[in-house]
Design a protein around this motif. Structure first.
Motif, PDB file in Angstrom:
ATOM      1  N   HIS A  77      17.295  60.275  74.864  1.00 42.35           N
ATOM      2  CA  HIS A  77      18.113  59.225  74.964  1.00 42.35           C
ATOM      3  C   HIS A  77      18.168  58.667  73.619  1.00 42.35           C
ATOM      4  CE1 HIS A  77      14.354  57.093  76.083  1.00 42.35           C
ATOM      5  NE2 HIS A  77      14.723  56.099  75.379  1.00 42.35           N
ATOM      6  N   ARG A  78      17.155  58.905  72.702  1.00 42.74           N
ATOM      7  CA  ARG A  78      17.006  58.403  71.259  1.00 42.74           C
ATOM      8  C   ARG A  78      17.524  59.593  70.194  1.00 42.74           C
ATOM      9  NH1 ARG A  78      15.422  53.321  71.383  1.00 42.74           N
ATOM     10  NH2 ARG A  78      13.787  52.716  72.917  1.00 42.74           N
ATOM     11  N   ASP A  80      20.763  60.482  69.621  1.00 46.53           N
ATOM     12  CA  ASP A  80      22.107  60.215  69.000  1.00 46.53           C
ATOM     13  C   ASP A  80      22.859  61.670  69.179  1.00 46.53           C
ATOM     14  OD1 ASP A  80      24.200  58.848  67.906  1.00 46.53           O
ATOM     15  OD2 ASP A  80      23.534  59.625  65.906  1.00 46.53           O
ATOM     16  N   PRO A 103      27.645  55.071  78.415  1.00 45.33           N
ATOM     17  CA  PRO A 103      26.399  55.172  77.239  1.00 45.33           C
ATOM     18  C   PRO A 103      26.412  53.860  76.641  1.00 45.33           C
ATOM     19  CG  PRO A 103      28.118  56.983  77.379  1.00 45.33           C
ATOM     20  CD  PRO A 103      28.640  55.939  78.439  1.00 45.33           C
ATOM     21  N   LEU A 104      27.433  53.258  76.225  1.00 41.17           N
ATOM     22  CA  LEU A 104      27.593  52.077  75.526  1.00 41.17           C
ATOM     23  C   LEU A 104      26.641  50.856  76.167  1.00 41.17           C
ATOM     24  CD1 LEU A 104      31.545  52.075  74.532  1.00 41.17           C
ATOM     25  CD2 LEU A 104      29.477  52.900  73.086  1.00 41.17           C
ATOM     26  N   ARG A 107      23.199  51.575  75.476  1.00 43.13           N
ATOM     27  CA  ARG A 107      23.032  50.836  73.940  1.00 43.13           C
ATOM     28  C   ARG A 107      23.194  49.427  73.769  1.00 43.13           C
ATOM     29  NH1 ARG A 107      24.028  56.297  74.598  1.00 43.13           N
ATOM     30  NH2 ARG A 107      23.301  57.702  73.124  1.00 43.13           N
ATOM     31  N   ARG A 108      23.456  48.671  74.866  1.00 43.78           N
ATOM     32  CA  ARG A 108      23.599  47.434  74.765  1.00 43.78           C
ATOM     33  C   ARG A 108      24.790  47.050  73.800  1.00 43.78           C
ATOM     34  NH1 ARG A 108      17.177  46.280  75.131  1.00 43.78           N
ATOM     35  NH2 ARG A 108      17.171  46.476  77.642  1.00 43.78           N
ATOM     36  N   PHE A 154      29.972  56.896  72.052  1.00 44.40           N
ATOM     37  CA  PHE A 154      29.191  55.932  71.235  1.00 44.40           C
ATOM     38  C   PHE A 154      29.185  56.883  69.761  1.00 44.40           C
ATOM     39  CE2 PHE A 154      26.752  59.571  73.669  1.00 44.40           C
ATOM     40  CZ  PHE A 154      25.778  59.976  72.662  1.00 44.40           C
TER      41      PHE A 154
END
Length: 362
Positions: A77-78, A80, A103-104, A107-108, A154
């Protein structure tokens, strides 16, 4: 690592049982912005390579770099990376808009911004009018477009696609191939695409890596793979192919004289560098063969017609030639063309440059 290289596999190996290698010493550079397809039969290592890049599998040996940095310690998940699977993997209880926003949210991204970006992504795949529906209310093709929007929303630098069109019917699959190709051109994102369908790979890719037995057999443009396969596996796997077996008699300026097993001689392009006395398999594409005279330099292969099948835009002729009972000839259909009848004697003519002397098979 060069500036235009986004992903680099360096000496990557993968084994599940500690004994047999599914991926063997993989070294591969993926260029920023390209559409690269990993193509091969089941069990060839292509999907495992993709899953290691995604982070769902861990290399047994070697390293994978993304934008110059090792991914060994980076969880999926990190990374990209956007992912599109064959089964869509949409959340059934969420609307289409909520699926694309997901997904957004992870990613907050602020809610209003996330909603607008999700709507823009749905508009990009022409589904903005259906944002309030749930996945079960959409067709397979529409669901796949939602999955595509979700992978792109994203703005990842890399999108991985694992057999994404495998569940669609032929016509819809062909339509989606062009749609994904256009989206790639429009967005400039790097795409790594896995398929076992060679027509799909030829249609969509900038470059294709052909896998077999955990090894890349050839990495080339679609045209390069089709016109000049490096070995018999690639020739057989990419497009249709006739094979004639024989022995190299002589080598002259990039061409070889081959004595076929039935005693006939033909001239072929030397691809594997085999010397006199070496066994070879000569590869000939069905559409490069003529049943009329194409000049004195052409190879002349006499034979008998076994079957003629009308396909609309072309006619497929199956003949018994040089000991091969399934030698296929593909002729462009013309109303004025007199089609050969079953049992008729013919001479197949093919230019030496359209015959490729490859490694022996069978």
């Amino acid at each position: 690592m060069g500036e235009d290289i986004l992903v680099a596999f360096r000496g990557v190996q993968k084994t599940y049982d500690g004994d047999s290698l599914v991926v063997k010493d993989l070294n591969l550079d993926i260029r920023r912005g390209e559409f690269l397809t990993l193509l091969g039969p089941s069990g060839s290592g292509k999907t495992t390579s993709l899953m290691m890049l995604a982070g769902f599998e861990v290399p047994t040996h070697g390293d994978i770099m993304l934008a110059g940095k090792s991914l060994r310690a980076t969880p999926p998940h990190r990374r990209d990376i956007g992912m599109v699977f064959q089964n869509y993997a949409l959340f059934p209880h969420m609307t289409i808009l909520e699926n694309v926003m997901f997904p957004l949210k992870v990613r907050r991204v602020a809610s209003d911004d996330a909603r607008q970006r999700a709507r823009d992504a749905l508009a990009m795949v022409r589904l903005d009018a259906l944002e309030s529906r749930r996945p079960a209310q959409l067709s397979g093709g529409q669901q796949q477009r939602v999955a595509l929007a979700r992978a792109l929303v994203f703005r990842p630098q890399l999108v991985l696609m694992d057999e994404p069109l495998g569940a669609l019917d032929k016509q819809l699959r062909e339509h989606m191939q062009i749609e994904i190709k256009h989206l790639h051109a429009q967005l400039g994102v790097t795409v790594v695409y896995v398929t076992h369908d060679q027509t799909e790979a030829l249609t969509m890719s900038d470059r294709i890596a052909v896998f077999n037995d955990g090894v890349i057999q050839q990495l080339d443009s679609p045209r390069g793979l089709y016109e000049l396969p490096r070995n018999s596996f690639v020739a057989h796997f990419i497009g249709e192919n006739n094979v004639l077996h024989g022995t190299v008699e002589s080598v002259t300026e990039g061409f070889v004289q081959v004595r076929l097993d039935d005693g006939q001689r033909i001239t072929a392009r030397a691809v594997v560098g085999a010397g006199p006395g070496s066994r070879t398999s000569v590869s000939i594409r069905p559409e490069r063969i003529h049943l009329d005279d194409i000049g004195p330099e052409a190879n002349q292969l006499p034979g008998l017609i076994e079957e003629t099948i009308y396909h609309g835009d072309h006619v497929r002729v199956r003949a018994r030639i040089a000991g091969n009972p399934d030698f296929t000839i593909k002729l462009r259909y013309r109303a004025s063309r007199i089609l050969p009848e079953t049992g008729a004697a013919v001479v197949a003519a093919v230019a030496p440059e359209d015959c490729l002397a490859l490694d022996p098979v069978g």
